[in-house]
Write a protein that holds these residues in place. Structure first.
Motif, mmCIF file in Angstrom:
data_model
loop_
_atom_site.group_PDB
_atom_site.id
_atom_site.type_symbol
_atom_site.label_atom_id
_atom_site.label_comp_id
_atom_site.label_asym_id
_atom_site.label_seq_id
_atom_site.Cartn_x
_atom_site.Cartn_y
_atom_site.Cartn_z
ATOM 1 N N SER A 1 -52.253 -22.533 -9.523
ATOM 2 C CA SER A 1 -53.071 -23.742 -9.484
ATOM 3 C C SER A 1 -53.597 -24.128 -10.858
ATOM 4 O O SER A 1 -53.686 -25.304 -11.190
ATOM 5 C CB SER A 1 -54.225 -23.553 -8.502
ATOM 6 N N GLU A 2 -53.935 -23.131 -11.688
ATOM 7 C CA GLU A 2 -54.609 -23.493 -12.937
ATOM 8 C C GLU A 2 -53.738 -23.372 -14.187
ATOM 9 O O GLU A 2 -54.059 -23.944 -15.218
ATOM 10 C CB GLU A 2 -55.866 -22.634 -13.103
ATOM 11 N N LYS B 1 -54.748 -17.114 -10.149
ATOM 12 C CA LYS B 1 -54.908 -18.563 -10.147
ATOM 13 C C LYS B 1 -53.828 -19.267 -10.978
ATOM 14 O O LYS B 1 -53.938 -20.453 -11.277
ATOM 15 C CB LYS B 1 -56.299 -18.952 -10.622
ATOM 16 N N LYS C 1 -48.311 -30.224 -11.224
ATOM 17 C CA LYS C 1 -48.419 -28.973 -10.443
ATOM 18 C C LYS C 1 -47.022 -28.385 -10.251
ATOM 19 O O LYS C 1 -46.027 -29.083 -10.446
ATOM 20 C CB LYS C 1 -48.981 -29.272 -9.053
#
Ligand code: HEM
Length: 379
Positions: free
Chosen positions: A240-241, A237, A279
């Motif tokens: 995204s994280e 992840k 992002k």
């Protein structure tokens, strides 16, 4: 002379293809988890070493990168920096880098097909001979180690032991022992120093730019929390994280080659070049450009990214990296000098690496104790 068996230096052709195929055998793109346990082990050793003896961070990172490759390739468990296989392999890498002219790597690779007619001159030939000698010696001793362990029935799964088993059981007709030997010997040469350089660049950047460091730590604290440290599940992840941690990693890797055409302002360390609206910016040209493109793209890329990711995030989760202070009480500004080896590697610089707080140190000690318990070691 010199190049004939070395995978990295081989021109495109059948000999190269077999070696590349063998390499993919050990590093299949679809089985990214294959080396997790060894990557985790070397990570825990590194964290412990940074806690116990932070001044020698450079040696610890170097050892982590090299011992990981030795294990994966030959099943050699080289926890000690003076292990003779580590010493041999380092000798071979030094001989390799001195055989090539400084800074040649980035220019060299695209025209490898013209080797060996380039680089004439007695000086080069002598150095290439030295490299060849060190490469053979390192490869032979390490290979023999694996064969001996196999004879005793004590070999652990590794690139060499897996392929030797296939050879001895007649399950392989498309490759020979010599090709396994060469591919194995190339792994340290290609995989150890590159990973080391990327991580050193990261340490240098964290020393010089505390704001970037704090930003990444804040991201880790909010996504992972402060009671555990990042692990391989977090990698899935990351994009995204943990975009800022990923941006830091990209930037450290990009800086190895300082490609001006692809990234403007190449000498400025700027993780934010990878970020847009909080992002990872998909418009920045392939964030993984540090690994090359096309059919010669680095086949160890996924493995190297995992090692780099787990190192960067676990180090930031536990430690602060700061500028050192001299005996006169003045802060020592790192020179930001890069030694032009095959890659741009930061010249030695002092820094302070210390736990972010007593609570962070306790978390690390707990993680290390748990790891030792689960693995029957004395970490
Ligand atoms: C941060 C770490 C690494 C970086 C930045 C890196 C970068 C590169 C680059 C730029 C190339 C040349 C690609 C081209 O010609 O287009 C390459 C080739 C290669 N790399 Fe890596 N690498 C890394 C780690 C590794 C690791 C860990 C391994 C092995 C375990 C590895 C194995 C290889 C091999 C075998 C080649 C030659 C491939 C061929 O010629 O077909 N690399 N790497």
């Amino acid at each position: 002379m010199g190049w004939d068996g070395d995978f990295l230096m081989q021109p495109y052709g059948d000999r190269w293809k077999v070696r590349r195929k063998l390499f993919h055998h050990e590093f299949p793109v679809k089985d990214g988890k294959r080396h997790y346990s060894q990557q985790l082990k070397t990570n825990r050793v590194l964290l412990k070493n940074l806690l116990d003896n932070p001044q020698e961070y450079r040696e610890h990172i170097h050892h982590m990168s090299g011992s990981l490759i030795l294990f994966v390739t030959y099943g050699i468990d080289a926890q000690d920096r003076r292990n003779r296989h580590v010493v041999n392999a380092d000798k071979a890498v030094v001989a390799f880098t001195t055989a090539l002219s400084p800074g040649a790597f980035k220019d060299l690779l695209p025209w490898l097909k013209y080797v060996p007619s380039w680089l004439p001159g007695a000086g080069f030939k002598r150095k290439a001979r030295e490299w060849r000698h060190a490469y053979d010696e390192m490869g032979r001793e390490a290979y023999d180690f694996t064969l001996d362990a196999m004879r005793r029935g004590e070999a652990v799964p590794s690139f060499v032991s897996n392929l030797e088993t296939k050879l001895s059981t007649g399950k392989a007709s498309w490759f020979k022992q010599k090709e396994v030997f060469d591919t194995a010997a190339t792994m340290y040469e290609t995989g150890s120093d590159t990973t080391f350089t990327g991580l050193l660049t990261f340490i240098l950047a964290m020393t010089c730019f505390p704001d970037y460091q704090k930003k990444a730590q804040a991201e880790i604290d909010s996504v992972i929390g402060q009671h555990r440290i990042p692990d391989f599940d977090d990698w899935d992840k990351a994009r995204s994280e943990l975009p800022y941690c990923e941006a830091l990693m990209q930037e450290a890797l990009r800086a190895i080659f300082h490609d001006e055409k692809m990234y403007p302002d190449p000498y400025t360390f700027k993780p934010d070049r990878w970020i847009k609206d909080g992002k990872i910016n998909p418009d920045v040209r392939d964030a993984m450009a540090a690994f090359g493109f096309g059919r010669r793209v680095c086949p160890g890329k996924h493995f190297a990214l995992l090692t780099t990711f787990i190192t960067i995030t676990t180090v930031l989760a536990i430690f602060d990296i700061e500028k050192a202070v001299g005996e006169d009480g003045d802060v020592i500004e790192p020179s930001m000098e890069f030694v032009d080896t095959l890659q741009h590697r930061p010249a030695p610089f002092p820094c302070v690496i210390k736990p972010r707080s007593k609570a962070h140190e306790d978390v690390l000690r707990e993680v290390l104790a748990q790891y030792a318990n689960e693995n029957g070691g004395s970490n």
